[in-house]
Every structure is written in C-alpha cells, then in structure tokens.
Design an enzyme around this catalytic site. Structure first.
Site, PDB file in Angstrom:
ATOM      1  CG  HIS A 107      -2.084  -0.995   0.999  1.00 40.81           C
ATOM      2  ND1 HIS A 107      -2.119  -2.222   1.628  1.00 40.81           N
ATOM      3  CD2 HIS A 107      -3.198  -0.939   0.229  1.00 40.81           C
ATOM      4  CE1 HIS A 107      -3.212  -2.870   1.261  1.00 40.81           C
ATOM      5  NE2 HIS A 107      -3.893  -2.122   0.419  1.00 40.81           N
ATOM      6  CG  ASN A 108       4.342   1.527  -2.287  1.00 41.26           C
ATOM      7  OD1 ASN A 108       3.871   1.605  -3.412  1.00 41.26           O
ATOM      8  ND2 ASN A 108       5.264   0.627  -1.939  1.00 41.26           N
TER       9      ASN A 108
HETATM   10  C1  LIG Z   1       6.478   0.294  -2.887  1.00 44.64           C
HETATM   11  O1  LIG Z   1       6.997  -0.849  -2.241  1.00 44.64           O
HETATM   12  C2  LIG Z   1       7.982  -1.563  -2.965  1.00 44.64           C
HETATM   13  C3  LIG Z   1       8.366  -2.777  -2.142  1.00 44.64           C
HETATM   14  O2  LIG Z   1       7.372  -3.732  -2.229  1.00 44.64           O
HETATM   15  C4  LIG Z   1       9.171  -0.671  -3.209  1.00 44.64           C
HETATM   16  O3  LIG Z   1      10.125  -1.368  -3.978  1.00 44.64           O
HETATM   17  C5  LIG Z   1       8.702   0.555  -3.962  1.00 44.64           C
HETATM   18  O4  LIG Z   1       9.771   1.426  -4.144  1.00 44.64           O
HETATM   19  C6  LIG Z   1       7.606   1.270  -3.203  1.00 44.64           C
HETATM   20  N1  LIG Z   1       7.075   2.340  -4.026  1.00 44.64           N
HETATM   21  C7  LIG Z   1       6.866   3.572  -3.561  1.00 44.64           C
HETATM   22  C8  LIG Z   1       6.333   4.571  -4.511  1.00 44.64           C
HETATM   23  O5  LIG Z   1       7.041   3.874  -2.404  1.00 44.64           O
END
Ligand SMILES: *[C@@H]1O[C@H](CO)[C@@H](O)[C@H](O)[C@H]1NC(C)=O
Ligand SMILES: *[C@@H]1O[C@H](CO)[C@@H](O)[C@H](O)[C@H]1NC(C)=O
Ligand SMILES: *[C@@H]1O[C@H](CO)[C@@H](O)[C@H](O)[C@H]1NC(C)=O
Ligand SMILES: *[C@@H]1O[C@H](CO)[C@@H](O)[C@H](O)[C@H]1NC(C)=O
Ligand SMILES: *[C@@H]1O[C@H](CO)[C@@H](O)[C@H](O)[C@H]1NC(C)=O
Ligand SMILES: *[C@@H]1O[C@H](CO)[C@@H](O)[C@H](O)[C@H]1NC(C)=O
Ligand SMILES: *[C@@H]1O[C@H](CO)[C@@H](O)[C@H](O)[C@H]1NC(C)=O
Length: 658
Positions: free
Chosen positions: A389-390
């Site tokens: 969930h990012n």
């Molecule tokens: C979201 O999480 C992944 C790890 O699962 C990471 O590699 C990625 O950079 C993150 N994306 C953001 C936009 O934070």
C-alpha cells in the site's frame, strides 16, 4: 484495500463466545485454543457485554465460566491449551456440525420446494427419493405416484438410462409434457464449461462466446447472498401470480434493488447469520484485547514537499518519463517501470497525464500548478515503507480507473462530474495507509479504530485525511474555485467510492450491480439501456462503486509479470503484519499469511475464486474487457500450475532468476 483468505473456501470460522468473570489461566487457555483451531473468539467479562455480544453475533459455541456455581459439571477445570482445544473441537464435530447439517438440509428442501425448475433426487439405483412441486407439475404425476419408483418404470420406455434429460425428451415426444413448461438449468455444469473456455489461452474463443459465458455465469452466480435468493424467489412467484400480486411484488423488488438495506444506520442487526459469517470472515473485527498495546499511527500529515524536481506542467516532464507515459492508455502499461523512472513518484506523473486527458483542471476551474501541488501532497502521504500500500498501488488504481472510464459503456453511462470524482477517489483511496488491515487496528486498539468505532476504519481515514489535506492550504486546494453545490455533489461521490473499497460490503456491491445493471441490460437493447442509466443516479452510483472496486483489486487481471510482482508485495505486507502480531502478542488475524508456511499460489487461487471471478464477470459483461479476462485466465493457470507442483512461492525455482 486488498484481502486474501484461503480458509474461507473450506469452512467459515466457527464463532466462539467466552463468558468469564475475569481473565485467568482458564480463559487464556480457551483463547489460545480458539486461535489454534482457527475459530473466531469473542470474550465477555461482564453480563452486559455477554448479552450484547450474544444478541449481536451468531455464535456456534458458548463457553460459560461456571466455576463458582455448584452446577458445574461439563468441563473439568484444566488450563492446558490442549485440553481446551480438545473440548472445543469435540463440540464442533459433534453438536455444531450436526446443527449445521440440519439447518442446511431444511434450507435446501425449502428452496427446492419453491424452485421453478423441476428437481428429482434419486438413490444410486435410480429409485426416486424426492420430487419437488415443479417436477410433479411437469410430469403430471403426484409425489405419491413417483416416490419409490424408477422414472423408467412409469411410462413404457425403451431407454434404460434414468438420465433425467433423456426421460424428459421421451415424455415430450409422447406428448405428456408441453415442451414450453420445461426449463433445465445446471449450475455446476455451466461454470465448468465456462472455466474450460476461459482457461484455454492458446486458442482464444470468439468474443461473442466469451461475453456470452460471462453473462451465463452471472445468471448462475455462485455467490450465496440472500438478496439474490430473495429476488429470484420473488421473480419466480411473480410468474404464477395474479396481476395485482405481481405488481405489488414489483414494488418490493424496487425497494430491494435500490435501498441501502444493509447499511448500519438502518440497524439490520438481525441479518441472515450466513451473511454475517461471510462478512465476519472478510473483516474480522471481533477480537479485542482489553489490555491492548497501542498501535502507533502516523498522525501527522506529511506536508513536506518532495526534494525531487517536479515538472510544472505535463509539457516539461523528462523525456524518458514522457515516453513511458505515451503508453498510459494501454491496459498492459507497466506501472513498475514508471515507479523506477520517476524515483518513486508514479502518482504525480501519472496523475498529471491522466487528469489532463480527462479535463479535470477545466472541470474544477483550477490551474495545473494547483493540481500538481495537490498530487504531490497526496503522494507524500502514502507510506513508501509499505511493500504494497504505497503510492505505486494508488497510481495503479488510478490507471485502472482511467482505463475503465475510457470504455464506451462506462463513458456513456457517466457524467463528467462522475469521471472527475472517480479519478480523485482512485488517487486518494489508500492515502496514509499504515500497511496493516482494519482488523489489526481494531485488535491493537489503535486511535483510529476508536475514532471510527471499528467500522470501515481505514477507508474513513483515507477519505477524511484527503479532504483535510486538500483544505489545508489554497496552494493545493483543487476545489477552491467550484461552487458550493458542485463541491458537495463531487465530495459525496468521492466519499462513496472510497468507502466502497471496504471489503465487508463486497458482496452487497457486486450483487446490487448484477441485479440493477447486468440483469436489466441483458433483457433489453443496448442504446436504450445506456441512455437509461444517465437518468438514474442510483445506477450511476452502482457503476462507480463497481469501477473503483474492480480497479482496486485488478492485480490478477494484469499481465502475468505484473500480477506476480503485486502478489509478492501484498504477501510481504501481510507477512509483516503477522510478524508484528506475534511480536506484540496480538491475535493473528490471517494465520495463513505466515512467511514460514504460506503458499502464495494457494492464497491467490482462493482470492480469485472467492472475490475476483464473479466480480469481474459482472464488470466485463457491462464494460466489455476481453484483455483483462484473458490475463485473469492466464494468471489463474499460473497459480494452479505452481500449486499442483506444491510450489509455495511466486515462481517455479527454475524461473527464479527472472
Ligand atoms: C512500494 O513498495 C515496494 C516494495 O514492495 C518498493 O520497492 C517501492 O519502491 C515502493 N514504491 C513507492 C512509490 O514507495
Ligand atoms: C497461571 O499459571 C501459572 C503457571 O502456569 C501460575 O504461576 C499462575 O499462578 C497461574 N495464574 C493464575 C491466576 O492462576
Ligand atoms: C489437563 O488436560 C491434559 C491434556 O488433555 C491432561 O494431560 C492433564 O492430565 C489434564 N490435567 C488435569 C489436572 O486434569
Ligand atoms: C474560475 O475561477 C476564477 C478564479 O480563479 C473565477 O474568477 C472564475 O469566475 C471561475 N470561472 C468559472 C467558470 O467558474
Ligand atoms: C514525508 O514525505 C517526505 C517526502 O516524501 C519523506 O521523505 C518523509 O520521510 C515523510 N515524512 C513522514 C513523517 O512520513
Ligand atoms: C461511534 O459510536 C458512538 C456511540 O454509538 C456515536 O455517537 C459516534 O457518532 C460514532 N462515531 C462514528 C464515527 O461513527
Ligand atoms: C436502473 O434503475 C432503474 C430504477 O431503479 C431500473 O428500472 C433499471 O432497470 C436500472 N438499470 C438499467 C441498466 O437501466
């Protein structure tokens, strides 16, 4: 919001209520025994809370602390978890299961008695054990003449087979049955046929067949929602009713289709126990620790602007990003490449492009600079430490929403305001997500769970925070130039969509969509219907909810490589939650998501079977999405192959360097 539960398909969790005067070793023994047995456990420490709990939920097993009473004779006090476990499991396999069977049996026969289709049940040697009234009507024989006989005995027939269809054909030839009065429907068979069509990826079936099969499956939907049964029963009753009754039933149907029957404000505490079990399984918010460890939640809004250079307008984004974004309208667009090339700012860049395509700043009468600043603030409030969930998930949901909005049927059904609302809702729908589920927050007694009464905790927070952030500074207040009425309509639509991503209402949303959109559409001509929807805001709402729900969980419909990456990310986030639950001594809400034991393919298969297939069939029948359905079939096959080989990870070991 994304959820995977692999145990649901086999058995709903048994609900246990413990009534104890105080927490001690015995109550703990039962608590941990429930945990081990996979039961859902509530504890009541006072008479009042016991009564409340008892009235509120359907319980299969209730354990009452009788130790101070002389009547105590059931279970000798024994605090060992094994003893408690044995006791509970014995009760389940004895009384609870036979109660289930009895109830199921009664329900099945009641349904069969009222069913429009002719049904007979025979023993293995074809002797008739049961026929329903429809069967009696069709055959022209009554129960008494049929039961105990073989169907072939009745008329002189040269066929030996007792296969119902063959016999009926024979009857029809003999003129005993009017052919028009016979309907044959075999649900199982339908869905097996369809499965074999959709999983043959190599020779894709013609669009016509495929769409037809989605439609066929909608009509034989396997979801056990009571509302569907009720509507079917009423429809059936209408066929044989005098006109006045049929008209009255029309009004009943109208209410059933359009009213928020399930909404908590209406106080539907006594809903069907089957439904509450399902819903309970989706969002386990019953377990509560009294001496809870406070879960620290990021309370601070993140208003800090990113240190990365961000373009002023869509026209001056770096060429490598612009080039990537050229492909943004394709379903197979690779959001992970965008994540990498934008240095983890996929939402700002995709947002700028998509919002421009849909004329959002024109609609809102705001500058592109405001829009950009707003996108930055929203993206900054996604936690980049969450593995799922990012802001990449938000960008992905925005991408899917924009894709759906481009579909002819969808475009034709919605207004510009709906499009703008949908894009904004997708952008904000998981903002400030802590990487933990609602049930975790409830169990941990988090501030937010307290604030929102354990109800739609995260979804309420995402919506509320997004509006707070937007209003905080006119630099990024995208609503500052629209009039009050328009703002209120827009705000209402956005809130409704974000709240629709909450999974406890999954079946309600899908069923309403099928009943109010798919079914009427399959009965009338195309243009008539789309025009119709524009005149019915309630129908537009159902479409918007379904659209964001599908966009939110569209991972299994993405190209295989993307689907695998998403599956890895969500599993990791759930593993991290389980780790933390164990560390803090909290109840483990999703025991299957244990990094030491979890089979990711199994969890994906369950998730697809349980939530995805029916929902996307319905959405595909409306929006026409052959590419998604093809990916879904391929991905399903991928997980099945891994599972058949007992592989628990994302790929076969031989492919791991992929
Ligand atoms: C979201 O999480 C992944 C790890 O699962 C990471 O590699 C990625 O950079 C993150 N994306 C953001 C936009 O934070
Ligand atoms: C619970 O059991 C432990 C040992 O297993 C014992 O030391 C403790 O006194 C017990 N507590 C109560 C309240 O009975
Ligand atoms: C408690 O139950 C366990 C497991 O069934 C058994 O081994 C033990 O003897 C029991 N203790 C008492 C005090 O009955
Ligand atoms: C757009 O916003 C400006 C203020 O920025 C205002 O002066 C103008 O009247 C608005 N136009 C419309 C059509 O609402
Ligand atoms: C706020 O966002 C910035 C930029 O995205 C990030 O570097 C920082 O860690 C965030 N702060 C908090 C408290 O989340
Ligand atoms: C929580 O419950 C209380 C008591 O029923 C009620 O007054 C309050 O409005 C509820 N809050 C929310 C956010 O639903
Ligand atoms: C939309 O809503 C109306 C009234 O609720 C209903 O009669 C109609 O069939 C619905 N569906 C479509 C596809 O127009």
């Amino acid at each position: 919001q994304n959820l995977y539960f692999s145990f649901l398909l086999t058995q709903y969790p048994i609900q246990v209520l413990l009534i104890f005067a105080k927490e001690d070793n015995q109550s703990n023994g039962f608590w941990w025994a429930c945990d081990r047995a996979g039961y859902r456990c509530n504890v009541a420490w006072t008479l009042e809370s016991a009564l409340e709990c008892f009235l509120d939920k359907h319980q299969e097993i209730i354990v009452i602390d009788h130790r101070n009473s002389k009547y105590f004779d059931q279970f000798m006090e024994n605090t060992s978890v094994t003893a408690c476990y044995n006791e509970l499991v014995q009760i389940e396999h004895g009384e609870v299961r036979s109660q289930f069977k009895l109830r199921a049996c009664n329900a099945v026969f009641t349904a069969l008695d009222h069913c429009q289709e002719a049904v007979e049940i025979t023993s293995e040697d074809h002797v008739i054990q049961y026929v329903n009234p429809a069967f009696e009507r069709m055959m022209g024989y009554c129960k008494g003449e049929l039961i105990g006989k073989e169907l072939t005995e009745l008329p002189k027939s040269d066929r030996n087979s007792a296969d119902l269809l063959d016999n009926i054909n024979t009857f029809i030839k003999k003129g005993k049955v009017k052919s028009g009065s016979y309907k044959c429907k075999n649900r199982r068979k339908d869905s097996v046929d369809v499965k074999s069509i959709t999983s043959q990826s190599s020779d894709a079936p013609s669009l016509q067949t495929r769409r037809y099969s989605s439609m066929a499956r909608i009509h034989s939907m396997t979801i056990e929602a009571p509302i569907t049964k009720v509507i079917n029963i009423i429809n059936a009753a209408q066929e044989n009713s005098p006109i006045t009754v049929a008209e009255a039933l029309d009004r009943v149907l109208e209410i059933l289709r359009t009213t928020e029957l399930y909404s908590p404000q209406l106080g539907t505490k006594d809903e069907d126990p089957h439904t509450s079990d399902l819903v309970g399984g989706l969002m386990n918010d019953g377990l509560r620790r009294l001496s809870g460890n406070e879960y620290v939640f990021s309370k601070n809004m993140n208003l800090s602007h990113t240190h990365l250079p961000v373009p002023n307008t869509i026209n001056d984004v770096p060429p490598c990003i612009a080039q990537l974004l050229d492909n943004e309208e394709s379903w197979d667009f690779n959001i992970f490449e965008l994540e990498a090339v934008t240095n983890k700012r996929p939402l700002v860049y995709l947002g700028l492009k998509v919002f421009a395509r849909f004329g959002v700043s024109e609609f809102l009468n705001c500058s592109e600079a405001t829009l950009r600043a707003w996108l930055q603030v929203i993206e900054a409030n996604y936690h980049s430490t969450n593995s799922y969930h990012n802001s990449t998930h938000a960008a992905d949901v925005l991408h899917a929403t924009a894709f759906f909005l481009g579909k002819e049927r969808v475009k034709g059904s919605l207004d510009h305001l709906d499009e703008v609302a949908a894009l904004i809702a997708a952008t904000i729908h998981d903002v400030d997500h802590p990487g933990r589920t609602n049930s975790f927050l409830c169990n941990a007694g988090s501030e937010l769970a307290v604030l929102y009464n354990d109800t739609a905790v995260l979804e309420s927070h995402h919506t509320a925070l997004a509006f707070q952030l937007t209003m905080k500074d006119s630099k990024y207040n995208i609503f500052k130039n629209i009039d009050r009425n328009r703002y209120r309509t827009l705000r209402q639509a956005i809130i409704d969509m974000v709240l629709a991503t909450e999974m406890t209402k999954h079946f309600e949303h899908v069923n309403k969509f099928v009943n109010s959109i798919n079914k009427p559409m399959s009965e009338s001509s195309d243009t008539e219907c789309t025009a119709n929807i524009k005149n019915f805001p309630d129908n537009q709402t159902l479409i918007k909810r379904m659209m964001i729900k599908c966009a939110d969980v569209a991972n299994p419909c993405r190209p295989l490589e993307l689907c695998i990456e998403w599956a890895g990310r969500i599993s990791e986030e759930y593993f991290a939650q389980t780790d933390e639950e164990k560390r803090q001594g909290l109840p483990v809400v999703m025991p299957v998501f244990d990094r030491n034991t979890c089979s990711i393919p199994k969890s994906q298969i369950s998730f697809i079977d349980y939530f995805i297939t029916d929902m996307f069939d319905a959405w595909d029948a409306f929006a026409h999405l052959p590419v998604l359905m093809q990916h879904l079939a391929n991905n399903y096959k991928h997980w099945k192959t891994l599972d058949d080989l007992k592989c628990k990870s994302l790929r076969l070991p031989s492919e791991n360097n992929n």
